[in-house]
Design a protein around this motif. Structure first.
Motif, PDB file in Angstrom:
ATOM      1  N   THR A  76      44.327  56.794  36.513  1.00 17.95           N
ATOM      2  CA  THR A  76      44.956  57.509  35.414  1.00 17.95           C
ATOM      3  C   THR A  76      44.518  56.872  34.106  1.00 17.95           C
ATOM      4  OG1 THR A  76      46.884  57.977  36.778  1.00 17.95           O
ATOM      5  CG2 THR A  76      47.160  58.209  34.403  1.00 17.95           C
ATOM      6  N   VAL A  77      44.061  57.675  33.188  1.00 22.83           N
ATOM      7  CA  VAL A  77      43.650  57.161  31.888  1.00 22.83           C
ATOM      8  C   VAL A  77      44.857  57.169  30.959  1.00 22.83           C
ATOM      9  CG1 VAL A  77      42.150  57.539  29.901  1.00 22.83           C
ATOM     10  CG2 VAL A  77      41.305  58.009  32.196  1.00 22.83           C
ATOM     11  N   ILE A  78      45.096  56.042  30.299  1.00 25.44           N
ATOM     12  CA  ILE A  78      46.166  55.987  29.301  1.00 25.44           C
ATOM     13  C   ILE A  78      45.565  55.540  27.975  1.00 25.44           C
ATOM     14  CG2 ILE A  78      47.990  55.521  30.976  1.00 25.44           C
ATOM     15  CD1 ILE A  78      47.912  52.603  29.965  1.00 25.44           C
ATOM     16  N   ARG A  79      46.172  55.980  26.913  1.00 22.06           N
ATOM     17  CA  ARG A  79      45.717  55.593  25.581  1.00 22.06           C
ATOM     18  C   ARG A  79      46.762  54.652  24.996  1.00 22.06           C
ATOM     19  NH1 ARG A  79      41.607  58.957  25.236  1.00 22.06           N
ATOM     20  NH2 ARG A  79      41.765  61.080  25.959  1.00 22.06           N
ATOM     21  N   LEU A  80      46.296  53.472  24.614  1.00 23.45           N
ATOM     22  CA  LEU A  80      47.177  52.468  24.035  1.00 23.45           C
ATOM     23  C   LEU A  80      46.927  52.365  22.542  1.00 23.45           C
ATOM     24  CD1 LEU A  80      46.657  49.657  26.711  1.00 23.45           C
ATOM     25  CD2 LEU A  80      48.546  51.284  26.570  1.00 23.45           C
ATOM     26  N   PRO A  81      47.963  52.053  21.782  1.00 26.17           N
ATOM     27  CA  PRO A  81      47.760  51.867  20.342  1.00 26.17           C
ATOM     28  C   PRO A  81      46.744  50.751  20.082  1.00 26.17           C
ATOM     29  CG  PRO A  81      50.103  51.884  20.884  1.00 26.17           C
ATOM     30  CD  PRO A  81      49.359  51.867  22.178  1.00 26.17           C
ATOM     31  N   GLU A  82      46.074  50.874  18.970  1.00 24.58           N
ATOM     32  CA  GLU A  82      45.074  49.882  18.565  1.00 24.58           C
ATOM     33  C   GLU A  82      45.648  48.465  18.664  1.00 24.58           C
ATOM     34  OE1 GLU A  82      41.228  49.113  16.735  1.00 24.58           O
ATOM     35  OE2 GLU A  82      42.102  51.108  16.915  1.00 24.58           O
ATOM     36  N   GLY A  83      44.951  47.606  19.363  1.00 22.75           N
ATOM     37  CA  GLY A  83      45.323  46.201  19.455  1.00 22.75           C
ATOM     38  C   GLY A  83      46.252  45.848  20.608  1.00 22.75           C
ATOM     39  N   LEU A  84      46.893  46.834  21.238  1.00 19.70           N
ATOM     40  CA  LEU A  84      47.846  46.527  22.304  1.00 19.70           C
ATOM     41  C   LEU A  84      47.154  45.952  23.535  1.00 19.70           C
ATOM     42  CD1 LEU A  84      50.713  46.427  23.336  1.00 19.70           C
ATOM     43  CD2 LEU A  84      50.491  48.821  24.023  1.00 19.70           C
ATOM     44  N   ALA A  85      46.024  46.490  23.915  1.00 22.24           N
ATOM     45  CA  ALA A  85      45.302  45.964  25.081  1.00 22.24           C
ATOM     46  C   ALA A  85      44.951  44.490  24.873  1.00 22.24           C
ATOM     47  CB  ALA A  85      44.043  46.784  25.341  1.00 22.24           C
ATOM     48  N   GLU A  86      44.531  44.145  23.680  1.00 20.96           N
ATOM     49  CA  GLU A  86      44.178  42.762  23.384  1.00 20.96           C
ATOM     50  C   GLU A  86      45.410  41.866  23.429  1.00 20.96           C
ATOM     51  OE1 GLU A  86      43.212  45.419  21.583  1.00 20.96           O
ATOM     52  OE2 GLU A  86      41.068  45.422  22.076  1.00 20.96           O
ATOM     53  N   ARG A  87      46.539  42.380  22.949  1.00 22.88           N
ATOM     54  CA  ARG A  87      47.786  41.605  22.989  1.00 22.88           C
ATOM     55  C   ARG A  87      48.202  41.338  24.434  1.00 22.88           C
ATOM     56  NH1 ARG A  87      51.879  44.987  19.696  1.00 22.88           N
ATOM     57  NH2 ARG A  87      53.315  43.357  20.371  1.00 22.88           N
ATOM     58  N   ILE A  88      48.063  42.366  25.294  1.00 22.22           N
ATOM     59  CA  ILE A  88      48.386  42.197  26.714  1.00 22.22           C
ATOM     60  C   ILE A  88      47.467  41.147  27.321  1.00 22.22           C
ATOM     61  CG2 ILE A  88      48.344  43.325  28.982  1.00 22.22           C
ATOM     62  CD1 ILE A  88      49.179  45.925  27.496  1.00 22.22           C
ATOM     63  N   ASP A  89      46.172  41.265  27.066  1.00 23.68           N
ATOM     64  CA  ASP A  89      45.203  40.306  27.613  1.00 23.68           C
ATOM     65  C   ASP A  89      45.497  38.889  27.154  1.00 23.68           C
ATOM     66  OD1 ASP A  89      43.987  42.453  28.838  1.00 23.68           O
ATOM     67  OD2 ASP A  89      42.300  42.539  27.439  1.00 23.68           O
ATOM     68  N   ASP A  90      45.907  38.726  25.897  1.00 23.70           N
ATOM     69  CA  ASP A  90      46.242  37.398  25.386  1.00 23.70           C
ATOM     70  C   ASP A  90      47.430  36.795  26.130  1.00 23.70           C
ATOM     71  OD1 ASP A  90      44.201  37.414  23.504  1.00 23.70           O
ATOM     72  OD2 ASP A  90      45.509  37.997  21.839  1.00 23.70           O
ATOM     73  N   LEU A  91      48.377  37.643  26.524  1.00 20.60           N
ATOM     74  CA  LEU A  91      49.573  37.160  27.209  1.00 20.60           C
ATOM     75  C   LEU A  91      49.348  36.868  28.683  1.00 20.60           C
ATOM     76  CD1 LEU A  91      52.206  39.569  25.652  1.00 20.60           C
ATOM     77  CD2 LEU A  91      52.058  37.091  25.289  1.00 20.60           C
ATOM     78  N   ILE A  92      48.607  37.720  29.375  1.00 23.39           N
ATOM     79  CA  ILE A  92      48.506  37.608  30.838  1.00 23.39           C
ATOM     80  C   ILE A  92      47.147  37.146  31.330  1.00 23.39           C
ATOM     81  CG2 ILE A  92      50.309  39.319  31.220  1.00 23.39           C
ATOM     82  CD1 ILE A  92      47.976  41.231  31.999  1.00 23.39           C
ATOM     83  N   GLY A  93      46.173  37.094  30.452  1.00 22.38           N
ATOM     84  CA  GLY A  93      44.836  36.662  30.848  1.00 22.38           C
ATOM     85  C   GLY A  93      43.929  37.845  31.127  1.00 22.38           C
ATOM     86  N   PRO A  94      42.644  37.571  31.135  1.00 21.53           N
ATOM     87  CA  PRO A  94      41.662  38.641  31.337  1.00 21.53           C
ATOM     88  C   PRO A  94      41.720  39.218  32.753  1.00 21.53           C
ATOM     89  CG  PRO A  94      40.590  36.498  31.363  1.00 21.53           C
ATOM     90  CD  PRO A  94      42.029  36.262  30.984  1.00 21.53           C
ATOM     91  N   ASN A  95      41.338  40.471  32.876  1.00 23.17           N
ATOM     92  CA  ASN A  95      41.210  41.170  34.165  1.00 23.17           C
ATOM     93  C   ASN A  95      42.521  41.315  34.927  1.00 23.17           C
ATOM     94  OD1 ASN A  95      38.374  41.332  33.758  1.00 23.17           O
ATOM     95  ND2 ASN A  95      38.204  39.233  34.489  1.00 23.17           N
TER      96      ASN A  95
END
Length: 62
Positions: A18-37
């Motif tokens: 499923t493709v989801i669209r996240l607000p600008e910068g949210l994906a990076e914020r998630i990655d910063d919190l939980i780590g890459p991949n």
């Protein structure tokens, strides 16, 4: 060979893409919190938790 599965690759994981669209910068914020991949797993867990909460609330109203 009889009975031999010739397909290659991993077996299906029981998930649907499923493709989801996240607000600008949210994906990076998630990655910063939980780590890459680990973003997809994180999002799956959060969505599953919220769906269960909404289902529970709906069942209580009935």
């Amino acid at each position: 060979m009889a009975g031999y599965d010739t397909r290659m690759g991993r077996p299906p994981l029981g998930v649907k893409t499923t493709v989801i669209r996240l607000p600008e910068g949210l994906a990076e914020r998630i990655d910063d919190l939980i780590g890459p991949n680990r973003r997809a797993k994180f999002i799956r867990e959060i969505v599953e938790r919220e769906v269960e909460k909404l289902e529970s609330a709906r069942a209580q109203k009935k």
